[in-house]
Design a protein around this motif. Sequence first.
Motif, short mmCIF file in Angstrom:
data_model
loop_
_atom_site.label_atom_id
_atom_site.label_comp_id
_atom_site.label_asym_id
_atom_site.label_seq_id
_atom_site.Cartn_x
_atom_site.Cartn_y
_atom_site.Cartn_z
N LEU A 21 0.81 -1.23 -0.02
CA LEU A 21 -0.22 0.14 0.05
C LEU A 21 1.00 1.29 -0.14
CD1 LEU A 21 -2.86 -0.90 2.39
CD2 LEU A 21 -2.94 -0.73 -0.15
N LEU A 22 1.82 1.16 0.77
CA LEU A 22 2.70 2.34 0.57
C LEU A 22 3.38 2.54 -0.68
CD1 LEU A 22 4.36 4.59 2.28
CD2 LEU A 22 6.11 2.93 2.87
N LEU A 23 3.60 1.34 -1.42
CA LEU A 23 4.50 1.79 -2.84
C LEU A 23 3.22 2.21 -3.62
CD1 LEU A 23 6.53 -1.55 -3.07
CD2 LEU A 23 7.31 0.75 -2.83
N ALA A 24 2.06 1.81 -3.59
CA ALA A 24 0.92 2.19 -4.34
C ALA A 24 0.69 3.45 -4.08
CB ALA A 24 -0.27 1.41 -4.07
N ALA A 25 0.87 4.10 -2.69
CA ALA A 25 0.52 5.45 -2.36
C ALA A 25 1.54 6.33 -3.01
CB ALA A 25 0.57 5.58 -0.87
N VAL A 26 2.98 5.86 -2.98
CA VAL A 26 4.24 6.63 -3.77
C VAL A 26 3.99 6.68 -4.99
CG1 VAL A 26 6.49 6.81 -3.92
CG2 VAL A 26 5.38 6.36 -1.69
N ALA A 27 3.69 5.65 -5.81
CA ALA A 27 3.46 5.55 -6.98
C ALA A 27 2.22 6.58 -7.68
CB ALA A 27 2.93 4.11 -7.52
N THR A 28 0.99 6.49 -7.01
CA THR A 28 0.04 7.17 -7.54
C THR A 28 0.16 8.94 -7.16
OG1 THR A 28 -1.23 6.88 -5.53
CG2 THR A 28 -1.63 5.18 -7.20
N ALA A 67 -4.66 9.13 1.84
CA ALA A 67 -5.31 8.88 3.29
C ALA A 67 -6.57 7.44 2.73
CB ALA A 67 -6.47 10.12 3.39
N PRO A 68 -7.09 7.47 1.65
CA PRO A 68 -7.99 6.42 1.46
C PRO A 68 -7.06 5.06 1.60
CG PRO A 68 -8.42 7.99 -0.47
CD PRO A 68 -6.96 8.29 0.35
N LEU A 69 -6.01 4.96 1.26
CA LEU A 69 -5.15 3.69 1.22
C LEU A 69 -5.01 3.49 2.85
CD1 LEU A 69 -2.64 3.93 -1.79
CD2 LEU A 69 -4.49 2.60 -1.53
N VAL A 70 -4.53 4.59 3.42
CA VAL A 70 -4.56 4.35 4.97
C VAL A 70 -5.76 3.74 5.50
CG1 VAL A 70 -3.93 5.32 7.07
CG2 VAL A 70 -2.57 5.92 5.04
N ALA A 71 -6.94 4.33 5.03
CA ALA A 71 -8.13 3.76 5.56
C ALA A 71 -8.21 2.39 5.32
CB ALA A 71 -9.34 4.56 5.07
N VAL A 72 -7.94 1.95 4.07
CA VAL A 72 -7.98 0.64 3.86
C VAL A 72 -7.13 -0.24 4.66
CG1 VAL A 72 -7.39 -1.25 1.97
CG2 VAL A 72 -8.44 0.79 1.31
N LYS A 104 -5.09 -0.32 18.59
CA LYS A 104 -4.94 -0.29 16.95
C LYS A 104 -5.24 1.15 16.43
CE LYS A 104 -6.95 -4.96 16.57
NZ LYS A 104 -5.82 -5.71 15.85
N LEU A 105 -6.18 1.94 16.92
CA LEU A 105 -6.38 2.97 16.35
C LEU A 105 -4.92 3.83 16.64
CD1 LEU A 105 -9.86 3.97 18.17
CD2 LEU A 105 -9.31 3.10 15.62
N VAL A 106 -4.13 4.04 17.75
CA VAL A 106 -3.05 4.61 17.76
C VAL A 106 -2.01 4.25 16.83
CG1 VAL A 106 -1.04 5.08 19.38
CG2 VAL A 106 -3.51 5.26 20.19
N THR A 107 -1.95 2.96 16.62
CA THR A 107 -1.02 2.16 15.81
C THR A 107 -1.17 2.90 14.18
OG1 THR A 107 -0.68 0.28 17.10
CG2 THR A 107 0.00 0.21 14.84
N TYR A 108 -2.37 2.88 13.71
CA TYR A 108 -2.76 2.90 12.53
C TYR A 108 -2.85 4.43 12.17
CZ TYR A 108 -3.25 -1.93 11.56
OH TYR A 108 -3.09 -3.31 11.11
N ALA A 109 -3.12 5.47 13.34
CA ALA A 109 -2.94 6.78 13.40
C ALA A 109 -1.49 6.88 12.99
CB ALA A 109 -3.38 7.47 14.60
N LEU A 110 -0.47 6.49 13.67
CA LEU A 110 0.90 6.79 13.59
C LEU A 110 1.28 6.48 12.18
CD1 LEU A 110 2.09 5.76 16.87
CD2 LEU A 110 2.10 8.08 16.03
N VAL A 111 0.68 5.01 11.68
CA VAL A 111 1.08 4.80 10.38
C VAL A 111 0.51 5.64 9.22
CG1 VAL A 111 0.63 2.89 8.69
CG2 VAL A 111 1.23 2.38 10.88
N GLY A 112 -0.61 6.25 9.40
CA GLY A 112 -1.10 7.31 8.79
C GLY A 112 -0.01 8.55 8.58
N VAL A 113 0.43 8.98 9.58
CA VAL A 113 1.27 10.05 9.55
C VAL A 113 2.54 9.81 8.69
CG1 VAL A 113 2.81 11.38 11.13
CG2 VAL A 113 0.50 10.70 11.81
#
Length: 199
Positions: A21-28, A67-72, A104-113
């Motif tokens: 997902l990170l590679l997809a985010a950077v590529a898009t 953001a949508p990829l982080v939500a996924v 989980k919420l804290v973890t994925y919030a940090l990943v989103g950042v």
Amino acid sequence: MTRLIAGEFHKLFTTRLWLWLLLAAVATTALYVSLDIAFADDPDTWTYPLSTEEGQRTLLAIGAGVAPLVAVLAAIGLTGEFRHRTATATFLATPHRGRVVAAKLVTYALVGVGYALAGVATVVGLLIYLFVVEHILTAIPALNSWTMYLPGKAQEALAGTTLTVQRVLEPWQGGILLAGYGLVLATAGTLLAVRRDIT
């Protein structure tokens, strides 16, 4: 709580989904930034020129498009334990389910950042390359025979606009060349992800 968050990070990084997902985010992000730069000054396009404040905000906003990829990723992380039946072990180890969800919420919030920073870094990196590095290279007459094949010049060829007198490719050639750059980068990213040891 610290151990729960560390455990959630461990669960996340034992799979490769976050990397894909990170590679997809950077590529898009790179694709849309490149297209915005290529066509922003075209009077027939809907975007603002890059010389305006609105155009610059639009360009930076593209970096927030992760953001949508982080939500996924977060949705899969929150529901994946039930699908893979690991939720039982998780809740037996930590009977306070609210704490597990909070971790989980804290973890994925940090990943989103982290994803957001990667998106902004992509925008800044492309701007530096296209407006500084390529301009320096294309300003050297001795290099003109091959600098027309650089990504920025391929964009100019595709858009049909150039700010220099240097010869550029035909629009269809520029489009094919840009697609080739994209395929090479995508292939390199795929090989890196597949061969990388994540243990």
